[in-house]
Design a protein around this motif. Structure first.
Motif, mmCIF file in Angstrom:
data_model
loop_
_atom_site.group_PDB
_atom_site.id
_atom_site.type_symbol
_atom_site.label_atom_id
_atom_site.label_comp_id
_atom_site.label_asym_id
_atom_site.label_seq_id
_atom_site.Cartn_x
_atom_site.Cartn_y
_atom_site.Cartn_z
ATOM 1 N N GLY A 27 -15.316 16.174 30.566
ATOM 2 C CA GLY A 27 -14.673 15.526 29.422
ATOM 3 C C GLY A 27 -15.141 16.125 28.112
ATOM 4 O O GLY A 27 -16.336 16.088 27.799
ATOM 5 N N CYS A 28 -14.193 16.714 27.355
ATOM 6 C CA CYS A 28 -14.509 17.212 26.013
ATOM 7 C C CYS A 28 -13.260 17.119 25.148
ATOM 8 O O CYS A 28 -12.234 17.712 25.481
ATOM 9 N N PRO A 29 -13.331 16.404 24.017
ATOM 10 C CA PRO A 29 -12.166 16.266 23.149
ATOM 11 C C PRO A 29 -12.101 17.331 22.056
ATOM 12 O O PRO A 29 -11.193 17.296 21.233
ATOM 13 N N LEU A 30 -13.056 18.283 22.028
ATOM 14 C CA LEU A 30 -13.187 19.146 20.851
ATOM 15 C C LEU A 30 -12.238 20.340 20.881
ATOM 16 O O LEU A 30 -11.906 20.894 19.825
ATOM 17 N N ALA A 31 -11.814 20.754 22.073
ATOM 18 C CA ALA A 31 -10.727 21.734 22.214
ATOM 19 C C ALA A 31 -10.937 23.002 21.389
ATOM 20 O O ALA A 31 -10.051 23.438 20.646
ATOM 21 N N CYS A 32 -12.101 23.625 21.515
ATOM 22 C CA CYS A 32 -12.348 24.887 20.808
ATOM 23 C C CYS A 32 -11.422 25.969 21.381
ATOM 24 O O CYS A 32 -11.335 26.136 22.605
ATOM 25 N N ALA A 33 -10.783 26.730 20.497
ATOM 26 C CA ALA A 33 -9.936 27.840 20.958
ATOM 27 C C ALA A 33 -10.802 28.863 21.685
ATOM 28 O O ALA A 33 -11.873 29.229 21.196
ATOM 29 N N GLY A 34 -10.369 29.307 22.864
ATOM 30 C CA GLY A 34 -11.115 30.311 23.617
ATOM 31 C C GLY A 34 -12.212 29.741 24.489
ATOM 32 O O GLY A 34 -12.940 30.507 25.139
ATOM 33 N N CYS A 35 -12.357 28.427 24.549
ATOM 34 C CA CYS A 35 -13.378 27.799 25.404
ATOM 35 C C CYS A 35 -13.222 28.292 26.842
ATOM 36 O O CYS A 35 -12.114 28.303 27.380
ATOM 37 N N MET A 36 -14.345 28.689 27.485
ATOM 38 C CA MET A 36 -14.258 29.161 28.875
ATOM 39 C C MET A 36 -14.270 27.999 29.857
ATOM 40 O O MET A 36 -14.219 28.207 31.065
ATOM 41 N N HIS A 39 -11.419 23.601 32.091
ATOM 42 C CA HIS A 39 -11.343 22.709 33.256
ATOM 43 C C HIS A 39 -12.256 21.486 33.100
ATOM 44 O O HIS A 39 -12.172 20.563 33.894
ATOM 45 N N THR A 40 -13.132 21.507 32.088
ATOM 46 C CA THR A 40 -14.003 20.341 31.871
ATOM 47 C C THR A 40 -13.464 19.423 30.779
ATOM 48 O O THR A 40 -14.109 18.435 30.435
ATOM 49 N N TRP A 41 -12.321 19.727 30.193
ATOM 50 C CA TRP A 41 -11.838 18.950 29.048
ATOM 51 C C TRP A 41 -11.359 17.544 29.440
ATOM 52 O O TRP A 41 -11.663 16.578 28.760
ATOM 53 N N ALA A 42 -10.580 17.446 30.516
ATOM 54 C CA ALA A 42 -9.934 16.170 30.844
ATOM 55 C C ALA A 42 -10.967 15.136 31.289
ATOM 56 O O ALA A 42 -11.699 15.363 32.261
ATOM 57 N N SER A 72 -24.839 20.726 30.133
ATOM 58 C CA SER A 72 -23.767 21.337 29.364
ATOM 59 C C SER A 72 -22.475 20.627 29.724
ATOM 60 O O SER A 72 -22.467 19.517 30.226
ATOM 61 N N GLY A 73 -21.356 21.286 29.448
ATOM 62 C CA GLY A 73 -20.105 20.589 29.763
ATOM 63 C C GLY A 73 -18.925 21.514 29.709
ATOM 64 O O GLY A 73 -19.102 22.728 29.850
ATOM 65 N N GLY A 74 -17.851 20.815 29.289
ATOM 66 C CA GLY A 74 -17.672 19.464 28.818
ATOM 67 C C GLY A 74 -18.570 19.139 27.621
ATOM 68 O O GLY A 74 -19.274 19.992 27.112
ATOM 69 N N GLU A 75 -18.482 17.908 27.204
ATOM 70 C CA GLU A 75 -19.261 17.472 26.047
ATOM 71 C C GLU A 75 -20.192 16.332 26.476
ATOM 72 O O GLU A 75 -19.759 15.182 26.591
ATOM 73 N N THR A 115 -24.203 20.906 23.033
ATOM 74 C CA THR A 115 -23.180 20.022 22.485
ATOM 75 C C THR A 115 -22.335 20.774 21.469
ATOM 76 O O THR A 115 -22.859 21.604 20.706
ATOM 77 N N GLY A 116 -21.052 20.482 21.444
ATOM 78 C CA GLY A 116 -20.186 21.050 20.418
ATOM 79 C C GLY A 116 -20.301 20.303 19.099
ATOM 80 O O GLY A 116 -19.796 20.776 18.067
ATOM 81 N N TYR A 117 -20.937 19.150 19.092
ATOM 82 C CA TYR A 117 -21.094 18.376 17.851
ATOM 83 C C TYR A 117 -22.190 18.971 16.971
ATOM 84 O O TYR A 117 -23.278 19.304 17.454
ATOM 85 N N ARG A 140 -19.531 23.851 17.480
ATOM 86 C CA ARG A 140 -18.310 24.259 18.176
ATOM 87 C C ARG A 140 -18.396 25.731 18.542
ATOM 88 O O ARG A 140 -19.049 26.524 17.850
ATOM 89 N N PHE A 141 -17.682 26.118 19.587
ATOM 90 C CA PHE A 141 -17.505 27.531 19.906
ATOM 91 C C PHE A 141 -16.414 28.087 19.000
ATOM 92 O O PHE A 141 -15.309 27.548 18.946
ATOM 93 N N ARG A 142 -16.738 29.166 18.271
ATOM 94 C CA ARG A 142 -15.749 29.804 17.391
ATOM 95 C C ARG A 142 -15.511 31.229 17.879
ATOM 96 O O ARG A 142 -16.385 32.097 17.737
#
Ligand code: SF4
Length: 231
Positions: A27-36, A39-42, A72-75, A115-117, A140-142
């Motif tokens: 689970g991660c709501p941050l949706a960084c473009a290019g995140c590898m 599959h952990t977002w939902a 790690s994650g996900g968030e 964490t992406g926060y 965040r991953f940029r």
């Protein structure tokens, strides 16, 4: 207490110093473009676990000489109360293992959380969750800001030691650049009868490296279990 996770692995050797237990939250709501790790977002993906199950894994990892724990994650901070409970329990088990092992146990195992926060987004529940973290990789991953700094995916991400152990363990790595393998390839048997083995990539790949590994594995008859950096 329940935790939604994407997976675990020991020994993880590319996210923090030494041989570690890796736990990836789901689970991660941050949706960084290019995140590898798309599959952990939902939040509804992954699988249900519990603090108790993860602590059993941590106890086993300590018995096998783990140098640390990486979350790690996900968030992970999306499940702040569960993370707080897990790290508090892991700290207790670490102390028990040290008392049982005496001088034979070696240096204390450390806890590293990704964490992406950013720090200014750590509200009181998130701060409580990080209470036992010896170090945090934050931000965040940029994709437009590549870096060669070890264990970080983009130049804005900061490695923040938070305890005396974290400062001692991570000081040599704050400005250290990657010199060895940044990605660990783990091949697992198929999950269903007749399913071919598949590979996981663990670590922080350099730009373009994911495509390289995808081709390299394909030449060896292996597929990636997740190809999730592509939307
Ligand atoms: S890089 Fe990390 S914080 Fe960003 S979307 Fe992916 S899992 Fe979430």
């Amino acid at each position: 207490m329940r935790i939604k996770i994407n997976g675990t692995h020991f020994p993880l050797e590319t996210l923090g110093p030494g041989r570690r237990l890796g736990v990836w939250f789901q689970g991660c709501p941050l949706a960084c473009a290019g995140c590898m790790s798309r599959h952990t977002w939902a939040a509804e993906g992954g699988r249900e676990s519990s603090v108790r199950e993860l602590l059993d894994l941590w106890r086993e990892a300590l018995d096998r000489g783990a140098d640390g724990l990486t979350v790690s994650g996900g968030e992970p901070l999306e499940q702040a109360p569960a993370l707080a409970g897990f790290l508090a329990g892991a700290a207790l088990l670490r102390s028990v293992a040290e008392r049982a092992g005496g001088a034979r146990r070696g240096p204390r195992a450390d806890f590293l959380v990704y964490t992406g926060y950013e720090q200014d987004e750590w509200d009181p529940p998130r701060l409580r969750a990080l209470r036992h973290a010896d170090a945090v990789v934050a931000g965040r991953f940029r994709i437009a800001e590549p870096t060669a700094l070890v264990w970080r995916g983009s130049a804005n991400q900061r490695l923040l030691p938070r305890t005396a152990l974290g400062r001692a363990r991570y000081a040599p790595h704050l400005r250290r650049r990657v010199t060895g393998p940044a990605v660990q390839v783990v091949v697992e048997a198929g999950r269903e009868p007749g399913e071919a083995p598949a590979a996981h990539l663990m670590g922080v790949p350099a730009r373009g490296e994911l495509t390289f590994y995808e081709r390299w594995l394909g030449e060896r008859g292996l597929r990636l279990r997740e190809r999730s950096w592509r939307p």
